[in-house]
Scaffold this motif. Structure first.
Motif, PDB file in Angstrom:
ATOM      1  N   GLU A 235      20.023  17.810   4.262  1.00 13.94           N
ATOM      2  CA  GLU A 235      19.054  17.747   3.682  1.00 13.94           C
ATOM      3  C   GLU A 235      17.722  18.520   4.163  1.00 13.94           C
ATOM      4  N   GLY A 236      17.746  18.804   5.512  1.00 21.69           N
ATOM      5  CA  GLY A 236      16.619  19.372   6.168  1.00 21.69           C
ATOM      6  C   GLY A 236      17.002  21.045   6.042  1.00 21.69           C
ATOM      7  N   GLU A 237      18.220  21.335   5.925  1.00 16.76           N
ATOM      8  CA  GLU A 237      18.561  22.583   6.079  1.00 16.76           C
ATOM      9  C   GLU A 237      18.228  23.186   4.569  1.00 16.76           C
ATOM     10  N   LEU A 238      18.683  22.109   3.517  1.00 17.41           N
ATOM     11  CA  LEU A 238      18.290  22.571   2.183  1.00 17.41           C
ATOM     12  C   LEU A 238      17.045  22.691   1.893  1.00 17.41           C
ATOM     13  N   HIS A 239      16.049  21.903   2.825  1.00 18.60           N
ATOM     14  CA  HIS A 239      14.598  22.123   2.363  1.00 18.60           C
ATOM     15  C   HIS A 239      14.154  23.485   3.020  1.00 18.60           C
ATOM     16  N   GLU A 240      14.650  23.754   3.907  1.00 17.99           N
ATOM     17  CA  GLU A 240      14.306  25.194   4.684  1.00 17.99           C
ATOM     18  C   GLU A 240      14.788  26.308   3.653  1.00 17.99           C
ATOM     19  N   LEU A 241      15.963  26.139   2.960  1.00 16.18           N
ATOM     20  CA  LEU A 241      16.360  27.197   2.167  1.00 16.18           C
ATOM     21  C   LEU A 241      15.670  27.236   0.847  1.00 16.18           C
ATOM     22  N   ILE A 242      15.091  26.183   0.647  1.00 12.35           N
ATOM     23  CA  ILE A 242      14.188  26.208  -0.776  1.00 12.35           C
ATOM     24  C   ILE A 242      12.870  26.683  -0.533  1.00 12.35           C
ATOM     25  N   ALA A 243      12.406  26.393   0.729  1.00 19.00           N
ATOM     26  CA  ALA A 243      11.146  27.171   0.927  1.00 19.00           C
ATOM     27  C   ALA A 243      11.193  28.675   1.174  1.00 19.00           C
ATOM     28  N   LEU A 244      12.393  28.958   1.567  1.00 18.62           N
ATOM     29  CA  LEU A 244      12.574  30.572   1.781  1.00 18.62           C
ATOM     30  C   LEU A 244      12.772  31.165   0.427  1.00 18.62           C
ATOM     31  N   ILE A 245      13.678  30.495  -0.633  1.00 16.65           N
ATOM     32  CA  ILE A 245      13.632  31.063  -1.937  1.00 16.65           C
ATOM     33  C   ILE A 245      12.311  31.085  -2.633  1.00 16.65           C
ATOM     34  N   ASP A 246      11.432  29.876  -2.356  1.00 12.09           N
ATOM     35  CA  ASP A 246      10.244  29.910  -2.934  1.00 12.09           C
ATOM     36  C   ASP A 246       9.460  30.957  -2.434  1.00 12.09           C
ATOM     37  N   GLY A 247       9.466  31.285  -1.001  1.00 11.85           N
ATOM     38  CA  GLY A 247       8.640  32.411  -0.676  1.00 11.85           C
ATOM     39  C   GLY A 247       8.921  33.900  -1.357  1.00 11.85           C
ATOM     40  N   LEU A 248      10.208  33.826  -1.497  1.00  8.53           N
ATOM     41  CA  LEU A 248      10.685  35.235  -2.177  1.00  8.53           C
ATOM     42  C   LEU A 248      10.101  35.345  -3.423  1.00  8.53           C
ATOM     43  N   LYS A 249      10.177  34.200  -4.199  1.00 11.03           N
ATOM     44  CA  LYS A 249       9.865  34.237  -5.365  1.00 11.03           C
ATOM     45  C   LYS A 249       8.420  34.448  -5.815  1.00 11.03           C
ATOM     46  N   ALA A 250       7.640  33.852  -4.725  1.00 10.00           N
ATOM     47  CA  ALA A 250       6.138  34.031  -4.577  1.00 10.00           C
ATOM     48  C   ALA A 250       5.643  35.811  -4.207  1.00 10.00           C
ATOM     49  N   GLU A 251       6.810  36.232  -3.652  1.00  5.31           N
ATOM     50  CA  GLU A 251       6.591  37.788  -3.344  1.00  5.31           C
ATOM     51  C   GLU A 251       6.888  38.464  -4.700  1.00  5.31           C
ATOM     52  N   GLY A 252       7.501  37.779  -5.631  1.00  5.35           N
ATOM     53  CA  GLY A 252       7.658  38.589  -7.013  1.00  5.35           C
ATOM     54  C   GLY A 252       9.078  38.920  -7.149  1.00  5.35           C
ATOM     55  N   MET A 253      10.101  38.402  -6.238  1.00  5.13           N
ATOM     56  CA  MET A 253      11.648  38.799  -6.442  1.00  5.13           C
ATOM     57  C   MET A 253      12.153  37.763  -7.456  1.00  5.13           C
ATOM     58  N   THR A 254      12.778  38.608  -8.182  1.00  2.31           N
ATOM     59  CA  THR A 254      13.535  38.157  -9.391  1.00  2.31           C
ATOM     60  C   THR A 254      14.847  37.323  -8.635  1.00  2.31           C
ATOM     61  N   ILE A 255      15.197  36.136  -8.881  1.00  3.03           N
ATOM     62  CA  ILE A 255      16.079  35.193  -8.466  1.00  3.03           C
ATOM     63  C   ILE A 255      16.947  34.959  -9.504  1.00  3.03           C
TER      64      ILE A 255
END
Lengths: 315, 241, 331, 258
Positions: free
Chosen positions: D188-208
């Protein structure tokens, strides 16, 4: 001249029979086991030398020597697969190449150590068969031996085909080739099926070796050339199809024979060139399929070249 | 009588642990449905039972005999047959050949070609057609028929209804239901279709992340309980949703 | 913000390189004091080193196992012979003849590099045979008969021997230096990536064809020049020997035993083959059969060769081609 | 309705109005008689995060392969920005800005973790050696692999291999990143980190575009959900609506959901 061409054509077709026999074993291994044995040609030579020894040293009739040698070579194939090839196949794509080329070197030189460098032949042991022939109208000569070899080739390919279709072992081999794990789930011992295929492949190579020794000579170093002919026949005929192997053998035989009209060296060369042409055609066809057809593919390639140059200029 | 028992089975795909200590036991003639989301480890578990995937720990006992170390074909001869995920028919062989392979390499018994054709009547006209030309439902029938021809005591069926039309699903389960009635064969069925699973099973086993999340008779649980275990959704999250 | 960089060469490795350079310079001075026999023998060793380094570049780093590189050895010799016959002075002819092989290797690369592993290996072999049949067509070669580099015989034996030796040494040194530069750089990492998983490499933007082609061409060139130097010391050119499968067996033996995919492995393997040849060469065929058997044993039981065993024992591979990440300013 | 997921209004608007950055039309991929993709049309706008779900064998990974150019499609077209890339190679598409990860990680086992990313940063990211080292180091830091940089990849665990898949993809400096089940097996903890990472990429404008069967993780990030089954798109649109769609329920839960 025309007669010469007709004669060469017929001889080429018959020679194709020999290539088909040696290629059938290779094709079986490629198609079923997905394994290329680079010592396949050396197996042919070993079969020939064993037969020659049984005949000339122990004084057995040729036919008996062959009948004794074939199961022995089959057994060797079985054991080799169990001991060497299975292990090599587990090590990835490169290991089988390394192991079988090493095996080839070991076999050639061991055979040299045992039998020496003399060229040997079974020609003298088969009496008139070696040179007799039938005369056809138009001055065409049909050698008896080539006709026999061709008939054996058709029988071997046909027999193999029937074996694969009609027998329990054959179905087990085909099922294993198609989906090893699913075959195991049907109760097929896939390792055994592979070993059986290896045994058949080596026995076929040995049979071809005997015919080679009947119509020409063999030395311990004749193997690589036979492997190359076998590989050429397999590629020309299309990988993994037995009928294709017979056709590939005949195409190779005919092209060598027609090349032989020019000179002995041209004979080998034309065979190689036909192989290269087929390879280019096949790879080109795949390339074109991957790139949306020749025209679109080439245009796209060209555009990319130009594009790269322009973007290079910008930098 | 316990026909098959699985004790603490652990399977790995390289570094990934796909099955984490699964245990269960089945009586002769019992039907178990394994359910769970994608990637939960159902197929790996089935493959391990059939001997196609090695156990990293644990053991599998068939009729009191430890079969853990046996290969796939050896297990088939002891009486475990499987219709694998994706059916895995031999595409360029005819339906008849596909069926014959199992018949001639498996065990002798009541299941003959005629009986398979009686159970799956749609196969009769297809016998000489290459397997790759079959429709999804026909493939599934041929794959189950192939497994039956090995005359197993334990029949493993992976993804029974996946990719089939509703009519085909009904046909397959009708045939399986008849086999179940005889109680001559123990069955383990992986089924995505929860309704089918609940209707067909004597017992269900829900797998999440490689471990058993629920086990019991279908009536023991509410639909919501099963649904949540299936998706691995925790109570809290589903309350959010 | 800290900047990161790729680490320089570790001290142990720098010492190793210095030692190799010293050895190289020492060997370069050999003609001044070594006997003719030793110079002759060491010329053969330099040929082996070049061949092994080139084959390792191809098979060990790019994953392209070829059993047909004798095509380039034989063809290089043929071109050199032709050049000499048309009046080019022999020593430049050896180098230029070797270089001309690229004219054949370049079009071939379009063909063979599209094949899968085992097919590539055998197709290379078949192509070597095809090229051999073409060469045998030349009236100068007269089929199996072959031809001698008569022009070389006219040169003073000492001058000839020493020049060939120095050329061989320079070629081996160049092969090692070039492969070092390539493998430490971008191309090396990309080649290893392709070897490990070509599809994944392509999905990261690696031009897999381009990388494979460059390495294929370099290996062809290196093998060809090694071949012409060998021809220079053997004088006689026979298609059967020049295009012999034994070349591939030797290359495979040296690289497998020394250590496939390690930088120093081929050097080690070449030394070993050379030593074995000196000791057991008199056994002729049985010795060659032994070479085959040893190659099989290494392939099956120690696929990373002697260097792999050393790396396992000591925990690090000498002169590893790995790029290490450091913070800038750190050692 | 999506604002509660921490998305800024401006990015919402951008995602809605922006033209498709990656668009596939009528993709068919046949393997023998099997149609792994059976007429799939799919588009993703710039800056958008799209989730893909579907049962086994639905063709999700095959769709990624077709988008990333891992194999030629039988018919159909793929467009990236304003150019058709149907017949472009995988390497060309990577350099254009499409990066993919593999469901079963495919690291270069003979290379170190750093070298794995370095290859991507040099080839796909079109960097010089120093720039590539810098980029690789920062990507490794971002994906939590900094401490393993000089470790041989063969020696790292599955979780780190999954991280490396993402790190390598990021090393190519992509505009569109295709993530294939990178959440499986995480705590669960690792999943949270992963979500944070992907959210960050999205905020930078990356298409996912993200294939995932861990729905609750997926739902935290995506704007739009596509459900595939048997090589076809079953439903697409607002994630909650797709999840409620009867066809989707049937594909997952059976023929007769209550």
């Amino acid at each position: 001249m025309l007669d010469g061409t007709a004669q060469a054509l017929i001889q080429g077709v018959l020679l194709g029979g020999y290539y088909a026999i040696i290629a059938a074993g290779l094709s079986l291994m490629v198609g079923v086991v997905r394994f290329i044995n680079l010592a396949h040609g050396d197996m042919a030579v070993l079969g020939a030398l064993v037969t020659i020894t049984l005949t000339q040293v122990l004084g057995m009739p040729v036919l008996l020597s062959i009948l004794l040698m074939l199961p022995l070579m089959g057994l060797l194939g079985w054991v080799m697969h169990a001991v060497l090839f299975e292990r090599a196949m587990k090590g990835g794509l490169l290991l089988p190449i390394l192991v079988t080329i090493g095996l080839g070197a070991a076999l050639q030189n061991a055979m040299f150590g045992i039998w020496g460098s003399d060229t040997r032949s079974l020609g003298a042991d088969i009496g008139s068969l070696a040179w007799e022939g039938w005369f056809l109208p138009g001055g065409i000569i049909l050698g008896k031996l080539p006709v026999i070899v061709f008939c054996v080739a058709v029988l071997v390919i046909g027999g193999l085909h029937l074996m694969l279709r009609r027998t329990k072992l054959g179905r087990a081999i085909r099922a294993t080739a198609s989906d090893r794990e699913a075959a195991e789930m049907c109760g097929v011992d896939a390792a055994r099926a592979h070993r059986a295929a290896a045994a058949i492949a080596v026995a076929l190579a040995a049979l071809a070796g005997v015919f080679l020794a009947m119509r020409a000579q063999v030395t311990p170093y004749s193997g690589p050339a036979q492997l190359i002919f076998a590989f050429e026949a397999v590629v020309i005929g299309g990988l993994g199809s037995l009928g294709g192997t017979l056709i590939g053998g005949i195409v190779l035989g005919v092209s060598q024979s027609l090349g032989g009209l020019i000179s002995a060296q041209a004979s080998l060369l034309t065979g190689h060139l036909v192989f290269v042409a087929v390879l280019i055609w096949r790879l080109g066809r795949d390339w074109s399929a991957d790139h949306g057809g020749w025209h679109a593919g080439l245009v796209a390639q060209l555009a990319r070249r130009v594009g790269r140059r322009e973007s290079g200029a910008e930098q | 009588m316990t026909r098959l028992s699985v004790e603490g089975a652990v399977c790995r795909h390289g570094l990934l642990t796909a099955v984490r200590g699964v245990s269960f036991a089945l009586e002769a003639g019992e039907v178990l449905c394994v359910i769970g989301a994608n990637g939960a480890g159902k197929t790996t578990l089935m493959r391990a039972l059939a001997g196609a995937h090695p156990l990293a720990a644990g053991r599998i006992v068939l009729d009191g005999e430890d079969v853990t170390g046996l290969g796939t074909h050896a297990r088939l001869r002891r009486g475990i047959a499987m219709s694998p995920e994706g059916r895995r028919l031999f595409p360029d062989m005819t339906v008849r050949e596909n069926l014959m392979i199992a018949a001639e390499n498996g065990r002798a018994g009541d299941w003959t070609l005629d009986r398979v054709l009686a159970a799956f009547d749609q196969l009769e006209p297809l016998l000489d057609r290459p397997a790759e030309k079959l429709s999804g439902g026909q493939r599934q029938a041929a794959a189950i028929g192939r497994a039956l021809l090995a005359n197993p005591d334990v029949l493993l069926l992976d993804e029974v209804s996946l990719g089939l039309s509703p009519a085909a699903v009904e046909g397959v389960y009708r045939a399986l239901g008849e086999i179940k009635e005889t109680r001559a064969m123990t069955m383990i069925v992986v089924e995505q279709d929860l309704t089918c699973a609940l209707n067909f099973a004597d017992r269900i086993l829900c797998v999440t992340e490689g471990a058993v999340a629920l086990e019991g008779r279908p009536d023991d649980f509410t639909r919501a309980e099963i649904s949540n275990a299936y998706f691995g959704i925790h109570e809290k999250e589903s309350a959010d949703a | 913000m800290t900047r990161h960089a790729i680490a320089g060469i570790p001290r142990v490795d720098r010492q190793l390189i210095a030692a190799l350079l010293a050895l190289f310079l020492g060997l370069a001075a050999l003609p001044f004091f070594g006997s003719a026999l030793i110079v002759d023998k060491l010329t053969l060793l330099t040929v082996y080193v070049t061949l092994a380094v080139m084959w390792n570049l191809l098979a060990g780093f790019a994953g392209l196992v070829s059993v047909g590189h004798q095509a380039f050895i034989g063809l290089g010799g043929y071109f050199a012979l032709r050049l000499v016959e048309s009046g080019v002075s022999p020593f430049p002819a050896l180098l230029v003849g070797g270089a001309l092989v690229l004219l054949a290797a370049w079009p071939l690369s379009w063909l063979v590099l599209r094949l899968r592993a085992a097919e590539f290996a055998v197709a290379m072999w078949v192509l070597a045979e095809a090229i051999r049949s073409m060469v045998m067509f030349d009236p100068l070669i007269q089929g199996e008969t072959g031809r001698s580099l008569v022009a070389l015989n006219a040169i003073d034996p000492d001058l000839r021997r020493n020049t060939l030796y120095l050329m061989g040494l320079a070629t081996a040194g160049a092969a090692m230096a070039l492969s070092y530069a390539l493998l430490r750089g971008r191309l090396g990492a990309e080649a290893r990536a392709i070897r490990d998983d070509a599809e994944a490499a392509a999905s990261l933007g690696v031009s897999t064809m381009r990388v494979k082609r460059i390495i294929f061409l370099i290996s062809a060139l290196g093998c060809a020049i090694a071949g012409t130097i060998w021809l220079g010391s053997a004088i006689t050119y026979q298609p059967r020997t020049a295009f012999g499968i034994n070349w591939s067996v030797f290359m495979l033996f040296m690289v497998l035993v020394g250590g496939l995919g390690s930088y120093l492995g081929p050097l080690l393997g070449a030394l070993l083959l050379f030593a074995l040849q000196e000791i057991f060469g008199d056994f002729g065929a049985w010795y060659l059969a032994g070479v085959g058997v040893v190659a099989i044993l290494f392939a099956l039981y120690a696929p990373r060769g002697i260097m792999g065993l050393i790396a396992d024992r000591t925990g690090r591979e000498p002169l590893s081609m790995q790029a290490r990440l450091t913070r800038q300013g750190e050692a | 309705m999506m604002h509660d997921k921490g998305m800024t209004p401006s990015s919402q608007t951008r995602a809605d109005c922006a033209p498709a950055v990656l668009e596939a039309t009528g993709l068919v991929k046949r393997y023998g008689s099997l149609r792994a993709l059976d007429g799939v049309s799919f588009r993703v706008r710039r800056g958008e995060a799209v989730g893909i779900i579907g049962p086994n064998g639905a063709g999700k990974t095959t769709l990624f392969g077709a988008l990333a150019g891992s194999f030629p499609v039988s018919t159909g077209d793929v467009r990236f920005g304003d150019r058709t890339i149907t017949h472009e190679s995988a390497e060309a598409r990577s350099r254009l800005g499409i990066a993919r990860t593999y469901q079963v990680p495919r690291p270069f086992l003979g290379l170190t973790v750093f070298e794995n990313v370095l290859v991507a940063a040099q080839a796909g990211g079109r960097n010089g050696r120093d720039g590539a080292a810098d980029l690789a180091a920062s990507v490794l830091g971002r994906t939590g692999l900094a401490g393993l940089a000089n470790t041989p990849t063969a020696a790292i665990g599955l979780l780190d291999r999954k991280r490396l898949e993402v790190a390598r993809a990021l090393g190519t400096k992509p505009q569109v990143i295709l993530l294939d089940e990178i959440g499986g097996g995480l705590t669960e903890g690792e999943l949270h980190e992963l979500i944070a990472l992907i959210d960050g990429l999205k905020a930078e404008g990356m298409t996912i575009v993200w294939i995932e069967h861990i729905l609750h993780a997926l739902l935290k990030v995506i704007d739009r959900l596509v459900c595939m089954a048997e090589g076809q798109v079953l439903a697409e649109g607002d994630p909650r609506e797709v999840m409620e769609n009867a066809k989707v329920r049937r594909a997952y839960l059976g023929s007769d959901p209550e």
